[in-house]
Structures are given as C-alpha cells and as structure tokens.
Design a protein around this motif. Structure first.
Motif, PDB file in Angstrom:
ATOM      1  N   PRO A 109       0.842  -1.202   0.000  1.00 54.18           N
ATOM      2  CA  PRO A 109       0.000   0.000   0.000  1.00 54.18           C
ATOM      3  C   PRO A 109       0.874   1.248   0.000  1.00 54.18           C
ATOM      4  O   PRO A 109       1.002   1.951   1.024  1.00 54.18           O
ATOM      5  CB  PRO A 109      -0.803  -0.153   1.294  1.00 54.18           C
ATOM      6  CG  PRO A 109       0.109  -0.904   2.216  1.00 54.18           C
ATOM      7  CD  PRO A 109       0.893  -1.840   1.335  1.00 54.18           C
ATOM      8  N   GLU A 139      -0.703   4.798   1.004  1.00 57.37           N
ATOM      9  CA  GLU A 139      -1.070   4.865   2.427  1.00 57.37           C
ATOM     10  C   GLU A 139       0.164   5.002   3.307  1.00 57.37           C
ATOM     11  O   GLU A 139       0.184   5.796   4.251  1.00 57.37           O
ATOM     12  CB  GLU A 139      -1.870   3.622   2.827  1.00 57.37           C
ATOM     13  CG  GLU A 139      -3.262   3.543   2.236  1.00 57.37           C
ATOM     14  CD  GLU A 139      -3.281   2.892   0.855  1.00 57.37           C
ATOM     15  OE1 GLU A 139      -2.206   2.813   0.209  1.00 57.37           O
ATOM     16  OE2 GLU A 139      -4.371   2.491   0.417  1.00 57.37           O
ATOM     17  N   GLU A 171       1.681   8.607   2.831  1.00 59.36           N
ATOM     18  CA  GLU A 171       0.913   9.656   3.503  1.00 59.36           C
ATOM     19  C   GLU A 171       1.065   9.585   5.015  1.00 59.36           C
ATOM     20  O   GLU A 171       1.227  10.619   5.685  1.00 59.36           O
ATOM     21  CB  GLU A 171      -0.561   9.553   3.112  1.00 59.36           C
ATOM     22  CG  GLU A 171      -0.807   9.907   1.645  1.00 59.36           C
ATOM     23  CD  GLU A 171      -2.261   9.758   1.239  1.00 59.36           C
ATOM     24  OE1 GLU A 171      -3.041   9.171   2.026  1.00 59.36           O
ATOM     25  OE2 GLU A 171      -2.619  10.228   0.144  1.00 59.36           O
ATOM     26  N   LYS A 172       1.021   8.385   5.576  1.00 61.44           N
ATOM     27  CA  LYS A 172       1.191   8.231   7.018  1.00 61.44           C
ATOM     28  C   LYS A 172       2.574   8.715   7.449  1.00 61.44           C
ATOM     29  O   LYS A 172       2.725   9.373   8.495  1.00 61.44           O
ATOM     30  CB  LYS A 172       0.988   6.775   7.423  1.00 61.44           C
ATOM     31  CG  LYS A 172       1.283   6.467   8.890  1.00 61.44           C
ATOM     32  CD  LYS A 172       0.438   7.308   9.849  1.00 61.44           C
ATOM     33  CE  LYS A 172      -1.003   6.848   9.842  1.00 61.44           C
ATOM     34  NZ  LYS A 172      -1.810   7.566  10.871  1.00 61.44           N
ATOM     35  N   TYR A 183       1.665  -2.172   7.729  1.00 54.96           N
ATOM     36  CA  TYR A 183       0.576  -2.278   6.763  1.00 54.96           C
ATOM     37  C   TYR A 183       0.528  -3.679   6.142  1.00 54.96           C
ATOM     38  O   TYR A 183       1.543  -4.370   6.054  1.00 54.96           O
ATOM     39  CB  TYR A 183       0.754  -1.229   5.663  1.00 54.96           C
ATOM     40  CG  TYR A 183       0.383   0.158   6.116  1.00 54.96           C
ATOM     41  CD1 TYR A 183      -0.833   0.727   5.756  1.00 54.96           C
ATOM     42  CD2 TYR A 183       1.231   0.904   6.930  1.00 54.96           C
ATOM     43  CE1 TYR A 183      -1.193   1.999   6.179  1.00 54.96           C
ATOM     44  CE2 TYR A 183       0.897   2.174   7.364  1.00 54.96           C
ATOM     45  CZ  TYR A 183      -0.319   2.720   6.983  1.00 54.96           C
ATOM     46  OH  TYR A 183      -0.663   3.974   7.417  1.00 54.96           O
TER      47      TYR A 183
END
Length: 337
Positions: free
Chosen positions: A290, A293, A296-297, A319
C-alpha cells in the motif's frame, strides 16, 4: 510594490495585527482576518515566505532519502509523499544515496545544519549508531525500512512475511530448486526478506543452496545477468524469488530469448506490483504494497513531530500486503512430496 504597512492602512488595522495573520498566529478575530485577506488581495500583496520561515525558525522542507528514484517503487512513494507534504504546506527534496554510506551521512547533515525540518529514510545503509546522533537536530521517520534498535517512528509492511508467502507459493507450484535473487545487500529489508525465504524452505524441508543466492540484482539488466548466472551454474533451477518486478522482468525476458518456458521450466515471482508486472508476458506474480497509504502516514507522522516539537513515543505502523498470483508462476498445483 505593496508593503505590509499598505495592507494595514487599507484594512484599518495595526501592522502587528496584519503580521499575526500572515504568520498564522492566534488571537485575531475571524472578521479582522477577512479584512486583512481582502486588503492583501486588493493590493496584490504577497508575504515574504523566506522571512516568515526565518522568524519561525522553520524551513518548511522535508528531505527524503532513497536509494534511486528510477526504481518505480520509490518513484511512486516520493510522488505520494510530495502530494501529502504540499497539502500540509511543506516541500520535499529528494536525496538519492545510491546505497552509499557516505552519501547517506552527507544528506543527514541537512538536518544538522537546519536546512530541512525533518528527514524520511526509506532505506538505512549505515549502522544505527551512526544515524542516532542526528536525532538531536530534528525528527527522522523510517518508511519501508525498519530497525528494531531505533527509537524513531516506522511505517512499513512485513517484508519477512511477504517473502515467506511468495516462496511458499513457489513451493506449492511444485518448485524444489529455488533461487533467491535480490539487491541491497546492506539493507535490513533485504535481510528480512531472505529470512522469510529461508523459513519457507525450512518449513517444507527443502534444501537451501547458498550458491543459488544473488544479492546484487536491482534492475532489469541485473535480472538478465542473473538468469544466465543461475541457468549456467544450476540448470536444475525451477523457481526464482526476486525482490523486484524489474529483476523478475529481466529474468523472464532472457528466459524467452533462451527458449526456457515461464512458468513451465522456471516459475518466477517479483515484488512491488509495478506497472511492468502487468505488461510483461507472462504477467508477473508479485507482492503489492500500500504505497500511497504508507507514504501519507509517514509525512503525517513527521509533520506532527516537526510542529509539536515535544518528546514523543515512537510509533510503528505495519501495513498489510497482498500476494498477486499471475502467469509467471501459475502452474497446475502439485501436492508436496
């Protein structure tokens, strides 16, 4: 050219109040903010961002260290990071280490010399004891890479488990002489992947041949070379785990040039679910991460540490991944003997 005094005069407010709005400081009513914003628009006044950054002692810049931007995985990662950072008012500079210990340390000096507010490391080449002193100058977050001994936040997937599942898939397809082909021999990620690979072999009592390990393959050309090295020295090889779709593509291309059937003669798996994995014939079985994701995290965690400037508890965000089974490995399933 309009000045801050011109804005204050047109808005009917003090220069101090205008300055507080420009620097996003509290204790200014919404009505006054709107008057100042309208005055700035009417006059075409643009705040001096450099001066504002100097006053706040922030560069509003993040450095992202990565091995090479030409790897599509890192290209996609940096694109998603840049987009999220921009939304938060930050810019990103890309620092390619090319797996050089010295370059990695040189780029970390950007944090020490206050040229950036924080650093994202997508790989770690040096020992952590070499990295740790830089934390006194600002926050560092690891993305993709992870080190158990570090006291920083980490965002990643379980590379050990992903490699285990990919290798187990090859075994389930009937492979018994399985080679390991990857790169980044200094990388902890590569170390974890090799652990997952060997665990799968051990679980099924399949011999692990150290001679069938290649740890220098990182791109398509390396994959082409790896194919010849393996088939010339180990013509009985029937399965190859790779740490990159690029490497897998190089192997598959050269196999076709040499009349080896994929997956009939050799089943091949890749890693990262790059667009290349779908375009190849046969399509490449791969591990999907991912990427957006995680990117961004990572930026959100680093941004929070920059803004709050306080003692924090390092967090670990792990993840999920997915094994995407495609034609490069899909055989008629055989029972294990």
């Amino acid at each position: 050219m309009a000045t801050i005094e011109d804005v204050a005069k047109l808005a009917g407010l003090s220069r101090t109040t205008v300055s507080r709005v420009i620097n996003d400081q509290p204790y200014v009513t919404e009505e006054k903010k709107q008057r100042i914003i309208q005055a700035m628009k009417q006059l075409g006044y643009v705040p001096n961002s450099s001066a504002r950054r100097l006053r706040s002692q922030k560069t509003e810049t993040i450095a992202v260290l990565l091995p090479r931007v030409t790897n599509p995985f890192y290209g996609n990662l940096i694109e998603a990071m840049e987009e999220r950072a921009s939304e938060l008012g930050y810019q990103v500079i890309v620092c390619q280490t090319h797996d050089s210990k010295q370059k990695e340390l040189d780029y970390l000096q950007l944090l020490h010399t206050k040229q950036v507010d924080g650093v994202v490391m997508t790989s770690v080449i040096n020992e952590w004891e070499e990295i740790e002193p830089f934390l006194q100058s600002g926050p560092i977050v690891l993305c993709n890479e992870y080190r158990a001994e570090s006291q920083v936040s980490m965002v990643h997937m379980d590379h050990r488990l992903a490699a285990y599942e990919s290798t187990m898939h090859l075994i389930e397809q009937g492979c018994r002489r399985i080679a390991y082909v990857s790169g980044g021999r200094e990388s902890h990620v590569s170390f974890e992947r090799k652990l997952g690979f060997t665990e799968a072999l051990q679980e099924k009592a399949i011999t692990f041949h150290t001679e069938m390990v290649i740890d220098w393959a990182e791109n398509v050309q390396d994959g082409q070379r790896a194919f010849y090295d393996l088939t010339e020295n180990f013509p009985e090889v029937d399965g190859i785990f790779t740490g990159s779709d690029e490497v897998a593509a190089g192997i598959i291309y050269e196999a076709g040039q040499s009349a080896w059937k994929i997956p009939g003669d050799i089943a091949v798996t890749g890693f990262d679910n790059q667009m290349l994995s779908l375009l190849m014939v046969p399509s490449i079985t791969t591990i999907s991460q991912p990427v957006r994701e995680m990117a961004e995290k990572t930026i959100e965690v680093l941004y929070s540490q920059i803004v709050h400037k306080k003692v924090y508890q390092p967090s670990r965000y792990v993840y999920d991944h997915h094994l995407l089974v495609r034609n490069s490995s899909k055989r008629k399933t055989l029972s294990f003997q």
